[in-house]
Design a protein around this motif. Structure first.
Motif, PDB file in Angstrom:
ATOM      1  N   VAL A 147       0.851  -1.192   0.000  1.00 40.36           N
ATOM      2  CA  VAL A 147       0.000   0.000   0.000  1.00 40.36           C
ATOM      3  C   VAL A 147       0.887   1.242   0.000  1.00 40.36           C
ATOM      4  O   VAL A 147       2.052   1.190   0.393  1.00 40.36           O
ATOM      5  CB  VAL A 147      -0.964   0.049   1.213  1.00 40.36           C
ATOM      6  CG1 VAL A 147      -1.964  -1.083   1.171  1.00 40.36           C
ATOM      7  CG2 VAL A 147      -0.214   0.056   2.515  1.00 40.36           C
ATOM      8  N   VAL A 148       0.303   2.343  -0.432  1.00 43.93           N
ATOM      9  CA  VAL A 148       0.999   3.628  -0.453  1.00 43.93           C
ATOM     10  C   VAL A 148       0.386   4.521   0.618  1.00 43.93           C
ATOM     11  O   VAL A 148      -0.834   4.598   0.751  1.00 43.93           O
ATOM     12  CB  VAL A 148       0.863   4.298  -1.844  1.00 43.93           C
ATOM     13  CG1 VAL A 148       1.468   5.692  -1.841  1.00 43.93           C
ATOM     14  CG2 VAL A 148       1.502   3.434  -2.919  1.00 43.93           C
ATOM     15  N   VAL A 149       1.232   5.192   1.380  1.00 49.46           N
ATOM     16  CA  VAL A 149       0.761   6.145   2.388  1.00 49.46           C
ATOM     17  C   VAL A 149       0.253   7.378   1.647  1.00 49.46           C
ATOM     18  O   VAL A 149       0.991   7.998   0.885  1.00 49.46           O
ATOM     19  CB  VAL A 149       1.893   6.534   3.365  1.00 49.46           C
ATOM     20  CG1 VAL A 149       1.404   7.573   4.366  1.00 49.46           C
ATOM     21  CG2 VAL A 149       2.435   5.302   4.077  1.00 49.46           C
ATOM     22  N   LEU A 150      -1.019   7.720   1.879  1.00 48.67           N
ATOM     23  CA  LEU A 150      -1.643   8.804   1.127  1.00 48.67           C
ATOM     24  C   LEU A 150      -1.716  10.126   1.869  1.00 48.67           C
ATOM     25  O   LEU A 150      -2.054  11.150   1.277  1.00 48.67           O
ATOM     26  CB  LEU A 150      -3.058   8.387   0.706  1.00 48.67           C
ATOM     27  CG  LEU A 150      -3.132   7.178  -0.222  1.00 48.67           C
ATOM     28  CD1 LEU A 150      -4.579   6.812  -0.493  1.00 48.67           C
ATOM     29  CD2 LEU A 150      -2.388   7.438  -1.512  1.00 48.67           C
ATOM     30  N   MET A 154       0.782   9.848   9.616  1.00 45.58           N
ATOM     31  CA  MET A 154       1.708   8.953  10.325  1.00 45.58           C
ATOM     32  C   MET A 154       3.124   9.527  10.427  1.00 45.58           C
ATOM     33  O   MET A 154       4.062   8.806  10.758  1.00 45.58           O
ATOM     34  CB  MET A 154       1.760   7.579   9.649  1.00 45.58           C
ATOM     35  CG  MET A 154       0.602   6.692  10.023  1.00 45.58           C
ATOM     36  SD  MET A 154       0.450   6.423  11.792  1.00 45.58           S
ATOM     37  CE  MET A 154       1.900   5.455  12.125  1.00 45.58           C
ATOM     38  N   ARG A 155       3.274  10.816  10.135  1.00 44.74           N
ATOM     39  CA  ARG A 155       4.589  11.428  10.293  1.00 44.74           C
ATOM     40  C   ARG A 155       4.965  11.456  11.750  1.00 44.74           C
ATOM     41  O   ARG A 155       4.093  11.652  12.578  1.00 44.74           O
ATOM     42  CB  ARG A 155       4.574  12.851   9.739  1.00 44.74           C
ATOM     43  CG  ARG A 155       4.413  12.848   8.241  1.00 44.74           C
ATOM     44  CD  ARG A 155       4.428  14.223   7.712  1.00 44.74           C
ATOM     45  NE  ARG A 155       5.780  14.436   7.198  1.00 44.74           N
ATOM     46  CZ  ARG A 155       6.229  15.595   6.795  1.00 44.74           C
ATOM     47  NH1 ARG A 155       5.471  16.653   6.884  1.00 44.74           N
ATOM     48  NH2 ARG A 155       7.429  15.701   6.323  1.00 44.74           N
ATOM     49  N   PRO A 156       6.133  11.251  12.154  1.00 40.74           N
ATOM     50  CA  PRO A 156       7.364  11.087  11.387  1.00 40.74           C
ATOM     51  C   PRO A 156       7.665   9.637  10.982  1.00 40.74           C
ATOM     52  O   PRO A 156       8.650   9.387  10.310  1.00 40.74           O
ATOM     53  CB  PRO A 156       8.429  11.603  12.345  1.00 40.74           C
ATOM     54  CG  PRO A 156       7.928  11.243  13.692  1.00 40.74           C
ATOM     55  CD  PRO A 156       6.425  11.371  13.596  1.00 40.74           C
ATOM     56  N   ALA A 157       6.839   8.673  11.386  1.00 35.52           N
ATOM     57  CA  ALA A 157       7.115   7.274  11.048  1.00 35.52           C
ATOM     58  C   ALA A 157       7.109   7.054   9.537  1.00 35.52           C
ATOM     59  O   ALA A 157       8.017   6.419   8.987  1.00 35.52           O
ATOM     60  CB  ALA A 157       6.103   6.350  11.727  1.00 35.52           C
ATOM     61  N   TYR A 175       9.163  -0.831   4.528  1.00 40.57           N
ATOM     62  CA  TYR A 175       8.735   0.264   3.647  1.00 40.57           C
ATOM     63  C   TYR A 175       9.890   0.762   2.796  1.00 40.57           C
ATOM     64  O   TYR A 175      11.052   0.572   3.111  1.00 40.57           O
ATOM     65  CB  TYR A 175       8.124   1.405   4.455  1.00 40.57           C
ATOM     66  CG  TYR A 175       9.106   2.327   5.129  1.00 40.57           C
ATOM     67  CD1 TYR A 175       9.368   3.578   4.607  1.00 40.57           C
ATOM     68  CD2 TYR A 175       9.768   1.953   6.290  1.00 40.57           C
ATOM     69  CE1 TYR A 175      10.262   4.441   5.222  1.00 40.57           C
ATOM     70  CE2 TYR A 175      10.653   2.809   6.917  1.00 40.57           C
ATOM     71  CZ  TYR A 175      10.899   4.048   6.374  1.00 40.57           C
ATOM     72  OH  TYR A 175      11.787   4.896   6.978  1.00 40.57           O
ATOM     73  N   LEU A 176       9.512   1.396   1.695  1.00 41.75           N
ATOM     74  CA  LEU A 176      10.448   2.076   0.807  1.00 41.75           C
ATOM     75  C   LEU A 176      10.009   3.534   0.721  1.00 41.75           C
ATOM     76  O   LEU A 176       8.898   3.825   0.285  1.00 41.75           O
ATOM     77  CB  LEU A 176      10.436   1.454  -0.589  1.00 41.75           C
ATOM     78  CG  LEU A 176      10.963   0.026  -0.689  1.00 41.75           C
ATOM     79  CD1 LEU A 176      10.680  -0.540  -2.073  1.00 41.75           C
ATOM     80  CD2 LEU A 176      12.448  -0.007  -0.394  1.00 41.75           C
ATOM     81  N   ASP A 202       5.254   6.999   0.818  1.00 40.63           N
ATOM     82  CA  ASP A 202       6.034   5.815   1.197  1.00 40.63           C
ATOM     83  C   ASP A 202       5.271   4.557   0.788  1.00 40.63           C
ATOM     84  O   ASP A 202       4.054   4.479   0.919  1.00 40.63           O
ATOM     85  CB  ASP A 202       6.291   5.781   2.708  1.00 40.63           C
ATOM     86  CG  ASP A 202       7.290   6.834   3.156  1.00 40.63           C
ATOM     87  OD1 ASP A 202       7.877   7.512   2.291  1.00 40.63           O
ATOM     88  OD2 ASP A 202       7.485   6.969   4.377  1.00 40.63           O
ATOM     89  N   LEU A 203       5.995   3.586   0.279  1.00 40.63           N
ATOM     90  CA  LEU A 203       5.420   2.310  -0.121  1.00 40.63           C
ATOM     91  C   LEU A 203       5.610   1.326   1.027  1.00 40.63           C
ATOM     92  O   LEU A 203       6.742   1.103   1.471  1.00 40.63           O
ATOM     93  CB  LEU A 203       6.115   1.795  -1.388  1.00 40.63           C
ATOM     94  CG  LEU A 203       5.550   0.537  -2.023  1.00 40.63           C
ATOM     95  CD1 LEU A 203       4.208   0.839  -2.672  1.00 40.63           C
ATOM     96  CD2 LEU A 203       6.513   0.008  -3.066  1.00 40.63           C
TER      97      LEU A 203
END
Length: 180
Positions: A51-54, A58-61, A146-147, A66-67
């Motif tokens: 999934v992609v963070v949209l 969730m910052r700073p994690a 994650y990437l 992020d993928l």
């Protein structure tokens, strides 16, 4: 008029076997991508292994774009502090947030409350009306890795749909210009 049609036809002057070969190559690429996706589903145990963070919740994690790679073992217990991806009934887009509270009864049923690291309040406002908790059925997976920023292309294509059309036009023009 026929000259214009023949110039715009990308297959004009190309032998039929080469066109067929290109179609087969495209089919192989699509089939390979689908096989990799199905392998990831089986390997991860998640219906949606990537999934992609949209958003920036969730910052700073994690940052937007992020993928995330998900894995999910339904038998292992969920604990506070874990980052999970969940999906709410009637809503299309999954949400990436941290488990805030978990209540487990003797039967193994879970009541889960989540919150984004960058949010000031829990996620109850994101849940459906009169829903105060998530259950295991809502959880798609746990974040296994994650990437950073690899998913930005997905976000750009979603946010700017005309960019897709522009890319197709540019690629078509490139193909046409190389044929002359």
């Amino acid at each position: 008029m026929n000259d214009l049609v023949s110039k715009l036809n990308p297959f004009n002057g190309i032998p039929k076997y080469q066109v067929a070969q290109q179609i087969v190559n495209l089919g192989l690429i699509v089939s390979t991508a689908l096989m990799i996706w199905k392998f990831l589903i089986i390997f991860s145990g998640s219906e949606s292994p990537i999934v992609v963070v949209l958003s920036g919740s969730m910052r700073p994690a994690f940052d937007r774009g992020d993928l995330l790679y998900l894995d999910y073992d339904e038998k292992s217990p969920l604990r506070s502090g874990e980052i999970v991806v969940f999906k709410i009934e009637g809503k299309e887009i999954p949400i990436v947030h941290r488990v805030l509270n978990v209540h487990e009864n003797a039967a193994g049923d879970y009541l889960i409350l989540t919150k984004g690291d960058n949010n000031t309040v829990d996620d109850r406002s994101l849940y459906n009306k009169d829903q105060r908790w998530l259950t295991r059925d809502h959880i798609i997976g746990r974040v296994g890795g994650y990437l950073p920023y690899v998913g930005m292309i997905t976000i750009v294509m979603h946010d700017y749909p005309n960019l897709k059309i522009l890319m197709i036009v540019v690629l078509t023009l490139i193909v046409l210009s190389t044929r002359e």
